[in-house]
Write an enzyme that holds these catalytic residues in place. Structure first.
Site, PDB file in Angstrom:
ATOM      1  N   GLY A   1       0.782  -1.230   0.000  1.00 39.71           N
ATOM      2  CA  GLY A   1       0.000   0.000   0.000  1.00 39.71           C
ATOM      3  C   GLY A   1       0.812   1.277   0.000  1.00 39.71           C
ATOM      4  O   GLY A   1       0.307   2.335   0.379  1.00 39.71           O
ATOM      5  N   SER A   2       2.070   1.206  -0.477  1.00 37.33           N
ATOM      6  CA  SER A   2       2.841   2.459  -0.513  1.00 37.33           C
ATOM      7  C   SER A   2       2.231   3.432  -1.529  1.00 37.33           C
ATOM      8  O   SER A   2       2.267   4.649  -1.327  1.00 37.33           O
ATOM      9  CB  SER A   2       4.317   2.199  -0.820  1.00 37.33           C
ATOM     10  OG  SER A   2       4.498   1.828  -2.162  1.00 37.33           O
TER      11      SER A   2
ATOM     12  N   LYS B   1     -16.411 -15.665  -9.468  1.00 37.16           N
ATOM     13  CA  LYS B   1     -15.825 -14.324  -9.590  1.00 37.16           C
ATOM     14  C   LYS B   1     -16.934 -13.279  -9.701  1.00 37.16           C
ATOM     15  O   LYS B   1     -16.826 -12.175  -9.182  1.00 37.16           O
ATOM     16  CB  LYS B   1     -14.939 -14.270 -10.836  1.00 37.16           C
ATOM     17  CG  LYS B   1     -14.229 -12.943 -10.997  1.00 37.16           C
ATOM     18  CD  LYS B   1     -13.152 -13.002 -12.052  1.00 37.16           C
ATOM     19  CE  LYS B   1     -12.430 -11.687 -12.128  1.00 37.16           C
ATOM     20  NZ  LYS B   1     -11.039 -11.754 -11.746  1.00 37.16           N
TER      21      LYS B   1
ATOM     22  N   MET C   1      -3.778  -7.519  -7.236  1.00 38.27           N
ATOM     23  CA  MET C   1      -3.228  -8.598  -8.053  1.00 38.27           C
ATOM     24  C   MET C   1      -4.311  -9.542  -8.578  1.00 38.27           C
ATOM     25  O   MET C   1      -4.161 -10.756  -8.496  1.00 38.27           O
ATOM     26  CB  MET C   1      -2.165  -9.351  -7.240  1.00 38.27           C
ATOM     27  CG  MET C   1      -0.986  -8.466  -6.909  1.00 38.27           C
ATOM     28  SD  MET C   1      -0.364  -7.608  -8.388  1.00 38.27           S
ATOM     29  CE  MET C   1       1.318  -7.351  -7.960  1.00 38.27           C
TER      30      MET C   1
ATOM     31  N   LEU D   1      -7.357  -9.945 -11.938  1.00 39.76           N
ATOM     32  CA  LEU D   1      -7.968  -9.386 -13.138  1.00 39.76           C
ATOM     33  C   LEU D   1      -9.332  -8.820 -12.792  1.00 39.76           C
ATOM     34  O   LEU D   1     -10.065  -9.396 -11.985  1.00 39.76           O
ATOM     35  CB  LEU D   1      -8.158 -10.487 -14.185  1.00 39.76           C
ATOM     36  CG  LEU D   1      -6.933 -10.908 -14.987  1.00 39.76           C
ATOM     37  CD1 LEU D   1      -7.321 -11.997 -15.974  1.00 39.76           C
ATOM     38  CD2 LEU D   1      -6.331  -9.716 -15.708  1.00 39.76           C
TER      39      LEU D   1
ATOM     40  N   HIS E   1       1.459  -0.248 -13.321  1.00 39.41           N
ATOM     41  CA  HIS E   1       2.245  -1.471 -13.492  1.00 39.41           C
ATOM     42  C   HIS E   1       3.736  -1.121 -13.557  1.00 39.41           C
ATOM     43  O   HIS E   1       4.123  -0.171 -14.246  1.00 39.41           O
ATOM     44  CB  HIS E   1       1.814  -2.214 -14.763  1.00 39.41           C
ATOM     45  CG  HIS E   1       2.494  -3.536 -14.900  1.00 39.41           C
ATOM     46  ND1 HIS E   1       2.129  -4.644 -14.149  1.00 39.41           N
ATOM     47  CD2 HIS E   1       3.545  -3.921 -15.660  1.00 39.41           C
ATOM     48  CE1 HIS E   1       2.927  -5.654 -14.457  1.00 39.41           C
ATOM     49  NE2 HIS E   1       3.801  -5.240 -15.363  1.00 39.41           N
TER      50      HIS E   1
HETATM   51  C1  GAR Z   1       3.456  -1.437  -7.452  1.00 42.51           C
HETATM   52  O1  GAR Z   1       4.811  -1.434  -7.826  1.00 42.51           O
HETATM   53  C2  GAR Z   1       2.573  -1.632  -8.665  1.00 42.51           C
HETATM   54  O2  GAR Z   1       3.124  -1.072  -9.827  1.00 42.51           O
HETATM   55  C3  GAR Z   1       2.506  -3.145  -8.754  1.00 42.51           C
HETATM   56  O3  GAR Z   1       2.391  -3.552  -7.421  1.00 42.51           O
HETATM   57  C4  GAR Z   1       3.140  -2.657  -6.598  1.00 42.51           C
HETATM   58  C5  GAR Z   1       2.316  -2.315  -5.371  1.00 42.51           C
HETATM   59  O4  GAR Z   1       3.097  -1.618  -4.441  1.00 42.51           O
HETATM   60  N1  GAR Z   1       1.392  -3.560  -9.549  1.00 42.51           N
HETATM   61  C6  GAR Z   1       1.412  -4.624 -10.361  1.00 42.51           C
HETATM   62  O5  GAR Z   1       2.372  -5.363 -10.475  1.00 42.51           O
HETATM   63  C7  GAR Z   1       0.128  -4.851 -11.157  1.00 42.51           C
HETATM   64  N2  GAR Z   1       0.298  -5.837 -12.170  1.00 42.51           N
HETATM   65  P1  GAR Z   1       2.424  -0.953  -3.172  1.00 42.51           P
HETATM   66  O6  GAR Z   1       1.558  -2.024  -2.511  1.00 42.51           O
HETATM   67  O7  GAR Z   1       3.570  -0.570  -2.296  1.00 42.51           O
HETATM   68  O8  GAR Z   1       1.617   0.214  -3.630  1.00 42.51           O
END
Ligand code: GAR
Length: 203
Positions: A12-13, A66, A91, A93, A110
Site C-alpha cells: 500500500g505504498s 468471480k 493482483m 484481473l 504497473h
Molecule cells: C506497485 O509497484 C505496482 O506497480 C505493482 O504492485 C506494486 C504495489 O506496491 N502492480 C502490479 O504489479 C500490477 N500488475 P504498493 O503495494 O507498495 O503500492
C-alpha cells in the site's frame, strides 16, 4: 467531489502516496473514500486505518464465483458513491461485472514499460531479461492482464549493480510521483477514454 476507491493487495505504498497527494490539494476535488483489499495480511490495511479510510476486506475464496465476488465489491462501491477506481498493486484481473460499470473509470499502475513484462513480478522479469531500461506504466483497465490504453509511461535506468530491492525502490519512487497526479486528472475527466483512445482536455 469525486470519490475514489483504491484497490490493493499488498503493502500500500502507492495508496499512501495518493493519500499524501490528496491531503495537500488546495482545491480538494477528489477524495479516497474506500480501500478494497482482497488479502487479510496486506500492509495496506494498517495504512488505511491510520489515514482513516474505510477498508472493505473481501476475499475471493469466500465466494463461489468471480461474478459473486465482484458483485459484492460493486454493491459497496455504489453504496459509497465511488466514481473512480485506482488499482494500486491489486493482483487480480477485473472481470465483466466491475468493468461493465466502471470501464473508462478504472486505471492500473504497473511496474514496467508495458507491453514488456506484464503479470507478476515485473521487476524480477526485467532483471532476469537483462534489459538496461524498465519503467512504470499507467493505463485504463480492460479485460486483459496489464493491457488497456496507455495513459503515461516513465522510464527507469537499470544500473549494473541494481538488485530487486534497489530497482523496486527506484520504481516505487517514480510511481509515488506519477500515479496520484494521473488519478487526479482521470477522476476529474481531464484525461478520458473516447472510443478506446486516450484523450486529454487542453486548458
Ligand atoms: C506497485 O509497484 C505496482 O506497480 C505493482 O504492485 C506494486 C504495489 O506496491 N502492480 C502490479 O504489479 C500490477 N500488475 P504498493 O503495494 O507498495 O503500492
Amino acid at each position: 467531489m469525486i470519490r475514489v476507491a483504491v484497490f490493493a493487495s499488498g503493502t500500500g505504498s502507492n495508496y499512501e502516496a495518493i493519500m499524501r497527494y490528496t491531503a495537500q490539494l488546495t482545491v480538494p476535488d477528489i477524495e479516497v473514500g474506500l480501500v478494497i483489499c482482497d488479502q487479510p495480511q496486506a500492509g495496506v490495511i494498517a495504512k488505511a486505518v491510520r489515514w482513516q479510510t474505510p477498508v472493505f476486506l473481501v476475499e475471493r475464496r469466500q465466494f463461489g464465483s468471480k461474478k459473486a465476488y465482484e458483485q459484492q465489491i460493486l454493491s459497496r462501491l455504489q453504496q459509497e458513491r465511488i466514481g473512480f477506481v485506482a488499482l494500486a498493486g491489486y493482483m487480480r484481473l477485473i472481470g465483466p461485472t466491475l468493468l461493465s460499470e466502471y470501464y473508462g473509470k478504472i486505471i492500473n499502475l504497473h511496474p514496467s514499460l508495458l507491453p514488456a513484462f506484464p503479470g507478476l513480478d515485473a521487476v524480477g522479469q526485467a532483471l532476469e531479461a537483462g534489459v538496461k531500461v524498465t519503467g512504470v506504466t499507467v493505463h485504463f483497465v480492460d479485460a486483459g492482464m496489464d493491457t488497456g490504453p496507455v495513459i503515461a509511461q516513465q522510464a527507469v535506468a537499470i544500473d549494473d549493480d541494481d538488485d530487486h530491492e534497489s530497482l523496486s525502490q527506484k520504481i516505487h519512487a517514480l510511481e509515488h510521483q506519477l500515479y496520484p497526479r494521473i488519478i487526479h486528472q482521470c477522476a476529474l475527466g481531464e484525461i478520458y477514454l473516447d472510443q478506446g483512445k486516450v484523450c486529454r482536455l487542453v486548458r
